[in-house]
Scaffold this motif. Structure first.
Motif, PDB file in Angstrom:
ATOM      1  N   SER A 149       0.311  -1.483   0.101  1.00  8.77           N
ATOM      2  CA  SER A 149      -0.186  -0.040   0.217  1.00  8.77           C
ATOM      3  C   SER A 149       1.082   0.771   0.351  1.00  8.77           C
ATOM      4  O   SER A 149       0.374   2.241  -0.553  1.00  8.77           O
ATOM      5  N   ILE A 154      -0.973  -1.324  -4.366  1.00  5.08           N
ATOM      6  CA  ILE A 154      -2.659  -1.467  -3.675  1.00  5.08           C
ATOM      7  C   ILE A 154      -3.156  -0.099  -2.681  1.00  5.08           C
ATOM      8  O   ILE A 154      -2.495   0.585  -2.482  1.00  5.08           O
ATOM      9  N   SER A 156      -6.749   2.592  -2.017  1.00  7.42           N
ATOM     10  CA  SER A 156      -8.668   2.649  -1.294  1.00  7.42           C
ATOM     11  C   SER A 156      -9.163   2.927  -2.358  1.00  7.42           C
ATOM     12  O   SER A 156      -8.635   3.331  -3.506  1.00  7.42           O
ATOM     13  N   VAL A 162     -10.652  -1.558  -0.907  1.00 11.32           N
ATOM     14  CA  VAL A 162      -8.998  -1.764  -1.636  1.00 11.32           C
ATOM     15  C   VAL A 162      -9.113  -2.352  -2.959  1.00 11.32           C
ATOM     16  O   VAL A 162      -9.969  -3.175  -3.836  1.00 11.32           O
TER      17      VAL A 162
END
Length: 445
Positions: A149, A154, A156, A162
């Motif tokens: 992330s 990855i 939101s 996600v």
């Protein structure tokens, strides 16, 4: 004098071997110098100061370990512990970083007392082994999620919570390349594979930035304005002292934090040191481990040093196996490792500008992969174990909280044990922890 103190002859080693082993261990561990500032700074701490505290605390702790226990084991802020510190204690629970450091200091002192008093074995035997394995694996998944992330792989997504980010963006592409390169190096068993992967990824990132691909992105490496600096940022040093008032203002919150810190410190250190002691030949035919009590004391003292200097909990590093594999057999290996950490403090500007979140994503993912390996030892035929393992891991990731993952895992294990008619097999300490977790989940959280 060194031969007399470390007993080189009986350990079949010498000064040259210990030096090479110490250097190798440092190189294998040194990725923490880039990863730790990146992670802890997300909790509001100044990155440059974290670098200095990480390097100094690791250096001092390694030297303490070498002198006290004479083990060839390096110490540094633990991967997983820094995630708990930042993403759970600070960001999820809403504590300041000063309060978090105060909790680390308190937990380190308690761990030292537990070690000295002999309570270690009683506590170790109370927690079901499968739960320990599940928690360690859950942290591995959590670290990988943080790395992916942070690099934008990855992201939101309002419709699916996600989703997959743009892999053609410079930060995501660089992170993917870093993960693949580091994985290949690790599979090829290249010494200090994680460190080497970070360096290669950082160089590729510099090339990207120079060519204008991703230039200006905060997650992309940049050419440092200076390589060596003696302008030490000591902002976080002794920062724990101002956090006592805040951390003691919410006792239920403090209890949960201390339990989490002690749990990870206790089992991570225990498993790592026992494994490294066995590799070093410190285990006799009866299974007794030479000077293991002093190794725990050295580790606990290192934790106290880390809190005072302003970093998350220090722990023994399994990467020490690289130096042991090259013949390191005494505490001099750890001392040399510590000296290299101390020398590294002058390279802060260069390190911090190179090891961005896109670069360190590879280290987080690879370490995460290594942390799920113990799942092979879980009793997969037991639904009690399988259910609690699954809940621990999935809740740790989805709640973005290591503590909540542990809480749900313990409660699930207890309920499943009751359903399976095995409630009486659980230690009374486990039931106390379950009650605490239930109160925390429904009232304290």
């Amino acid at each position: 004098m060194l031969n007399e103190f470390f007993n080189f002859n009986s350990k079949n080693t010498n000064l040259k071997t210990e030096f090479i082993a110490g250097l190798t261990t440092f190189l294998a561990m040194s990725y923490i110098l880039g990863v730790n500032p990146t992670m802890l700074s997300e909790g509001g701490m100044p990155a440059t100061s974290i670098f200095f505290s990480t390097a100094l605390a690791s250096g001092i702790a390694c030297i303490i370990m070498g002198l006290v226990s004479k083990y060839p084991v390096g110490l540094a802020p633990g991967m997983g512990m820094n995630a708990l510190f930042t993403y759970t204690i600070i960001l999820t629970m809403g504590n300041s970083w000063q309060a978090a450091l105060a909790a680390v200091f308190i937990s380190s002192v308690i761990f030292l007392l537990i070690t000295v008093s002999g309570l270690r074995e009683a506590i170790l035997n109370a927690i079901p082994n499968d739960l320990r394995l599940a928690i360690g694996a859950g942290i591995g998944f959590f670290l990988a999620f943080i790395g992916l992330s942070g690099a934008g792989i990855i992201v939101s997504d309002p419709s699916t919570v996600v989703g997959l980010g743009s892999l053609t963006s410079a930060p995501a592409l660089l992170a993917l390349l870093g993960i693949l390169i580091t994985l290949m190096l690790f599979i090829k068993k290249v010494p200090a594979a994680v460190f080497s992967g970070l360096i290669i990824t950082a160089i590729i990132g510099l090339i990207f930035t120079t060519l204008g691909f991703g230039a200006g992105e905060m997650t992309m490496p940049s050419v440092p304005t200076q390589i060596i600096s003696f302008n030490f940022d000591t902002t976080v040093f002794f920062g724990f002292a101002s956090g006592f008032g805040e951390i003691f203002s919410n006792i239920p919150n403090l209890i949960m934090i201390l339990f989490s810190l002690l749990f990870f410190t206790f089992f991570d250190t225990t498993g790592t040191l026992i494994s490294l002691a066995n590799q070093s030949g410190f285990v006799d035919e009866n299974g007794d481990i030479e000077r293991i009590d002093k190794a725990f004391i050295g580790d606990a003292l290192g934790g106290v040093v880390g809190a005072v200097l302003g970093t998350s909990t220090l722990t023994a590093y399994v990467e020490s196996a690289t130096g042991i594999g090259l013949g390191g057999r005494t505490g001099l290996t750890a001392i040399f490792t510590g000296i290299f950490f101390l020398i590294s403090v002058i390279f802060a500007p260069a390190v911090l500008s190179l090891f961005t979140s896109s670069v360190t994503a590879a280290a987080l993912v690879i370490v995460g992969i290594l942390m799920i390996v113990p799942l092979k030892d879980i009793e997969w035929d037991s639904m009690v174990v399988v259910s609690s393992t699954f809940i621990t891991i999935i809740m740790m990731i989805l709640t973005y909280s290591i503590t909540l993952g542990i809480a749900f895992g313990f409660v699930t294990y207890a309920i499943a044990s009751i359903a399976d008619g095995k409630a009486k097999e659980l230690n009374w300490l486990v039931w106390i922890l379950v009650i605490i977790f239930i109160i925390y989940l429904f009232i304290g959280h």
